[in-house]
Design an enzyme around this catalytic site. Structure first.
Site, PDB file in Angstrom:
ATOM      1  N   HIS A 105      57.049  42.142  24.313  1.00 38.86           N
ATOM      2  CA  HIS A 105      57.810  43.397  24.283  1.00 38.86           C
ATOM      3  C   HIS A 105      59.214  43.262  24.886  1.00 38.86           C
ATOM      4  O   HIS A 105      60.071  44.108  24.613  1.00 38.86           O
ATOM      5  CB  HIS A 105      57.075  44.462  25.106  1.00 38.86           C
ATOM      6  N   GLU A 108      54.332  48.278  19.206  1.00 40.99           N
ATOM      7  CA  GLU A 108      52.995  47.840  19.616  1.00 40.99           C
ATOM      8  C   GLU A 108      52.320  46.897  18.628  1.00 40.99           C
ATOM      9  O   GLU A 108      51.665  45.935  19.031  1.00 40.99           O
ATOM     10  CB  GLU A 108      52.115  49.062  19.874  1.00 40.99           C
ATOM     11  N   GLU A 156      56.529  55.692  30.458  1.00 39.43           N
ATOM     12  CA  GLU A 156      56.185  55.853  29.053  1.00 39.43           C
ATOM     13  C   GLU A 156      55.010  56.840  28.961  1.00 39.43           C
ATOM     14  O   GLU A 156      54.062  56.732  29.739  1.00 39.43           O
ATOM     15  CB  GLU A 156      55.777  54.511  28.426  1.00 39.43           C
ATOM     16  N   GLY A 195      46.659  49.785  30.300  1.00 39.31           N
ATOM     17  CA  GLY A 195      46.312  48.400  30.630  1.00 39.31           C
ATOM     18  C   GLY A 195      47.484  47.712  31.294  1.00 39.31           C
ATOM     19  O   GLY A 195      47.335  47.008  32.292  1.00 39.31           O
ATOM     20  N   ALA A 196      48.670  47.938  30.737  1.00 36.78           N
ATOM     21  CA  ALA A 196      49.899  47.356  31.281  1.00 36.78           C
ATOM     22  C   ALA A 196      51.071  48.083  30.636  1.00 36.78           C
ATOM     23  O   ALA A 196      50.915  48.810  29.650  1.00 36.78           O
ATOM     24  CB  ALA A 196      49.972  45.860  30.999  1.00 36.78           C
ATOM     25  N   MET A 197      52.277  47.873  31.195  1.00 37.92           N
ATOM     26  CA  MET A 197      53.464  48.552  30.681  1.00 37.92           C
ATOM     27  C   MET A 197      54.658  47.608  30.748  1.00 37.92           C
ATOM     28  O   MET A 197      54.919  47.000  31.771  1.00 37.92           O
ATOM     29  CB  MET A 197      53.744  49.819  31.505  1.00 37.92           C
ATOM     30  N   GLU A 198      55.389  47.517  29.615  1.00 43.42           N
ATOM     31  CA  GLU A 198      56.415  46.506  29.422  1.00 43.42           C
ATOM     32  C   GLU A 198      57.770  46.819  30.036  1.00 43.42           C
ATOM     33  O   GLU A 198      58.811  46.387  29.520  1.00 43.42           O
ATOM     34  CB  GLU A 198      56.602  46.254  27.918  1.00 43.42           C
ATOM     35  N   HIS A 211      51.312  39.884  25.589  1.00 40.00           N
ATOM     36  CA  HIS A 211      51.666  41.111  24.862  1.00 40.00           C
ATOM     37  C   HIS A 211      52.866  41.794  25.512  1.00 40.00           C
ATOM     38  O   HIS A 211      53.852  42.128  24.841  1.00 40.00           O
ATOM     39  CB  HIS A 211      50.466  42.054  24.844  1.00 40.00           C
ATOM     40  N   GLU A 212      52.792  41.989  26.827  1.00 39.71           N
ATOM     41  CA  GLU A 212      53.877  42.689  27.517  1.00 39.71           C
ATOM     42  C   GLU A 212      55.177  41.891  27.494  1.00 39.71           C
ATOM     43  O   GLU A 212      56.263  42.468  27.389  1.00 39.71           O
ATOM     44  CB  GLU A 212      53.469  43.003  28.964  1.00 39.71           C
TER      45      GLU A 212
END
Length: 839
Positions: free
Chosen positions: A293, A312, A121, A253-256, A289-290
């Site tokens: 998603h 988001e 992403e 921070g992180a990726m889904e 959060h992730e």
């Protein structure tokens, strides 16, 4: 050549077969991609970036092709349209940009190691394989992965591995999904596993530099989050597993990624026995959060990047909905008020800020719309407002229907609003369009005029601004009976005394602080409200202080008057109120000259402000204390430390010298203990030891504490050493560089060094992290600190020539406004603030 606006217009991929042969030692990737799809035109364009295309075959026939690096594509002619199969061979390289396919570096037992991971992403899948790299170009993916494998290494991907033959790992086909969600990783990893009630296998993975117990907290949160979302969304998790992977080098921070979520180590791993509650809350919120998603973003994906907020904002709200259910004792919505609400209100009051929904076409511009305070924070606040309006039952019903209708496909914002309208019978679309399409928010002015309570709304700005006639539909949420929604510029609510008597308390608006506006009360209403401030609930106290702070920044009110409010609320037992008190108190630092009688007066004010709570809380955790006490202690003690409370300084020092291991220090106040040592007992040996420990420890929380402490040093020789390490990735990882830079910039003794560095080494910085979605935040953090006319002029001189550079224009304009506003604020209010402090 003229490249189509969307490559999907010419070709629709159905299935990718990805073969990747990765040589880590040579940093070389040999690839072969087979794509089945529907050609709508005999001229096909595919995305590529940094790929050396070797051959393009159409059903066994070699085709001529043309590469267009400027547009990140290559193109070729095919004999006929319809269903086709393409085979492309290519070569590319592993890079150290934390984009595409890249190595993450770490140390184990003093030896350098690496694992390979991915980050696709927004538009980095094209750096890994030729494709149509657009969110709407959903397809299935079959991954075959070969690499210079060593015994004991682990291989992970979106789907489970089905076979390994001749050193090639073959994975099951994915469900239909977007290219930016494809992910894989390999290296020497450890893992912990669990299973949800519905049979989904959950795994948490990290390097062996971590203790095994550091994976336990994330495993618990991830497992319960998947279970919660399956129930809340009333839609099963569609994959057989959900892997959570901590990468030593990770820009976001992180990726889904669907089925293989990647994280910074600091947002996944933690020691459950010695990590502060605040850190646990942050880690849990990132995981939730992730995983939100996995449905909202992965199962149903925005059609194009202009609806990024759809992914988001929603996931940002749902992380709080989930944690409120999973950890009710955390009162997580208070954290929402502290982080999301505050960030959104401050950013959204600046002239030039983007709307939540932004039109974007150029790939170079896509990353610039990842404005976390708007797309994440403001967007989630607007969704909280919608949830509050329609109710949780209608939200859940609408989401269930939304997922059923759009699963494995793409959507736009109106699709969600329609689903929520059908479930609630409210005009959700009309309300949300008004909020999403325009930047900014209103100030609701409440006044008593000729005995009548009159409301008026207008757009609120901090600093100079263009004229605005925007009118928003405002959910008033008053503490007395009145109209539910104000959608006009002015409203007469009736006789004030009658309303006040019926309410039995000061009249207030936006109860619960769920709606995106602030309130300005006239003298009559404010005098009544201020006299009852100490009796209000914590959210109301925080909200009133926050609104007044913004009004002061906008020079509608005065920071001198806010000092009284701080003293009224200073002894609060609420962490969210305490945090706001000292956030506002921190604003007062901009009015004083360092190392002057002015600063001495401010430090005395801090000492007085924090004295009672510092005494009540002490330095050590008590068995019976509340979560509010746990969260308040470091905030209060930090204030006491700035106020030079000698008793606190000595007690922190005694704790430090009583432990021979930094990890053995109590984690909730460890950062303060280390800062105290640096500021009050610092020696060259201590500073060097702390910096060396920073480089060798695998504990992400300790790294944060050490960085914050070292950035506060006043040792010029050591600060120069820190700046000298900024470009050395073996000392300071590029993912952590912004935090080091901003910490040093905020230090009066280090500001010149940091400010000179970013200007002198801008070309290097741009080459190192310039393609990343968080790159513009280097400007944001700079503007949030600089506060003099000289710095303003220097900022303009350096950044204005870069204003036409893709992705930087809006940020430069906004940040000039931010610094100008601060300079003007100090000029106009300093005298009154100092008079109040010195009185």
């Amino acid at each position: 050549m003229t490249v189509p606006k969307r490559l999907l217009e010419n070709f629709t991929p159905i299935n990718y077969q990805l073969y990747l042969d990765i040589n880590r030692s040579a940093k070389l990737i040999q690839g072969k991609t087979t794509i089945k799809g529907i050609a709508k035109n005999d001229k096909i364009y595919l995305h590529q970036k940094f790929l050396t295309i070797k051959t393009v075959n159409y059903q066994g026939q070699a085709l001529k092709f043309k590469v267009d690096n400027e547009n990140e594509t290559f193109s070729f002619q095919i004999p006929q349209t319809g269903e086709i199969e393409l085979e492309i061979t290519y070569q590319t390289q592993l890079t150290d940009t934390m984009m595409g396919i890249y190595p993450s570096y770490y140390q184990l037992n003093g030896k350098n190691r690496q694992i390979i991971g991915t980050q696709f992403e927004t538009t980095f899948a094209r750096q890994a394989f030729p494709c149509i790299d657009e969110p709407a170009a959903k397809a299935t993916f079959e991954l075959a992965l070969k690499f210079d494998e060593m015994p004991g290494e682990t291989v992970l991907a979106n789907m489970p591995e089905k076979a390994c033959q001749d050193g090639v790992h073959y994975f099951l086909p994915t469900v239909k999904m977007s290219t930016y969600l494809v992910a894989f990783a390999f290296g020497e990893l450890q893992a912990k596993y669990a299973e949800t009630k519905s049979g989904v296998k959950i795994g948490v993975f990290a390097t062996k530099a971590h203790q095994a117990k550091e994976l336990e907290f994330a495993l618990d949160i991830a497992t319960r989050s998947i279970e919660f979302f399956e129930d809340y969304y009333q839609t099963p998790y569609p994959l057989p597993h959900s892997w959570q992977l901590a990468l030593p080098d990770f820009s976001a921070g992180a990726m889904e990624n669907w089925g293989l979520v990647t994280y910074r180590e600091a947002y996944l791993t933690l020691d459950p026995d010695n990590t502060p509650l605040s850190t646990k809350q942050v880690v849990a919120s990132v995981i939730a959060h992730e995983l939100a998603h996995q449905w909202f973003g992965d199962l149903v994906t925005m059609n194009w990047w202009d609806d990024l907020w759809l992914n988001e904002s929603f996931a940002n709200m749902m992380e709080y909905v989930a944690l409120d259910a999973l950890q009710p004792d955390w009162h997580i919505w208070e954290m929402f008020q502290q982080s999301e609400v505050s960030a959104a209100l401050n950013r959204d009051a600046t002239a030039g800020v983007q709307a939540v929904h932004v039109e974007v076409e150029d790939p170079a511009e896509i990353d610039s719309i990842f404005d976390s305070a708007i797309v994440y924070a403001k967007g989630s606040r607007l969704l909280v407002m919608v949830r509050d309006l329609i109710g949780d039952d209608a939200l859940r019903t609408g989401l269930k229907n939304y997922f059923a209708q759009h699963q494995y496909a793409n959507s736009v914002g109106d699709d969600l609003w329609q689903a929520l309208e059908d479930a609630s019978n409210m005009e959700v679309k009309k309300i949300m369009h008004a909020w999403l399409q325009e930047p900014g928010y209103p100030v609701l002015k409440a006044s008593v005029q000729n005995g009548r309570l009159i409301l008026a709304q207008s757009q609120f700005f901090v600093g100079q601004h263009p004229e605005s006639k925007n009118i928003w539909p405002l959910p008033l949420h008053a503490n007395f009976a009145t109209t539910k929604l104000m959608d006009q510029a002015q409203l007469d609510l009736g006789d004030y005394q009658t309303l006040r008597q019926a309410a039995g308390q000061p009249l207030r608006f936006n109860l619960g602080a769920n709606s995106h506006f602030i309130v300005q009360y006239d003298t009559t209403l404010w005098k009544d409200l201020k006299s009852h401030l100490a009796d209000l609930d914590a959210i109301s106290q925080r909200q009133i202080l926050q609104d007044y702070q913004l009004l002061a920044k906008g020079m509608v009110a005065s920071y001198a008057d806010i000092i009284d409010l701080l003293e009224i609320l200073a002894d609060s037992h609420s962490a969210m109120v305490t945090a706001k008190v000292y956030e506002v108190a921190h604003d007062l630092k901009q009015f004083v000259t360092p190392q002057s009688t002015e600063e001495t007066a401010l430090k005395s004010f801090y000492k007085r402000l924090s004295a009672k709570n510092a005494q009540r809380l002490g330095l050590t955790k008590q068995i019976s204390e509340s979560n509010d006490d746990l969260l308040s202690r470091p905030i209060v003690l930090k204030a006491a430390l700035y106020g030079h409370n000698e008793e606190i300084i000595d007690q922190l020092h005694q704790i430090f010298i009583s432990r021979d291991n930094l990890l053995a220090l109590p984690s909730d106040i460890r950062g303060l203990i280390l800062s105290n040592e640096v500021q009050n007992f610092g020696t060259k040996k201590l500073l060097d030891n702390f910096f060396e420990t920073y480089q060798t420890t695998s504990d992400p929380s300790l790294k944060v504490d050490l960085r914050a402490a070292l950035c506060g040093s006043d040792d010029q020789k050591f600060l120069k050493k820190l700046v000298g390490a900024f470009k050395d990735a073996s000392l300071i990882k590029p993912q952590d560089l912004r935090a080091w830079y901003s910490g040093l910039l905020a230090n009066g003794q280090g500001q010149n060094l940091a400010w000179n560095w970013i200007r002198d080494d801008w070309t290097w910085l741009e080459a190192t992290v310039g393609g990343d979605m968080s790159f513009t935040s280097y400007l944001t953090v700079t503007a949030n600190i600089l506060a003099t006319k000289t710095r303003l002029q220097e900022f303009k001189e350096f950044f204005l020539p870069k204003q036409n550079q893709p992705g930087l224009g809006r940020e430069i304009t906004m940040d000039i406004n931010v610094i100008e506003n601060r300079v003007n604020l100090i000029s106009q209010q300093k005298k009154a603030v100092l008079a109040q402090l010195l009185s």
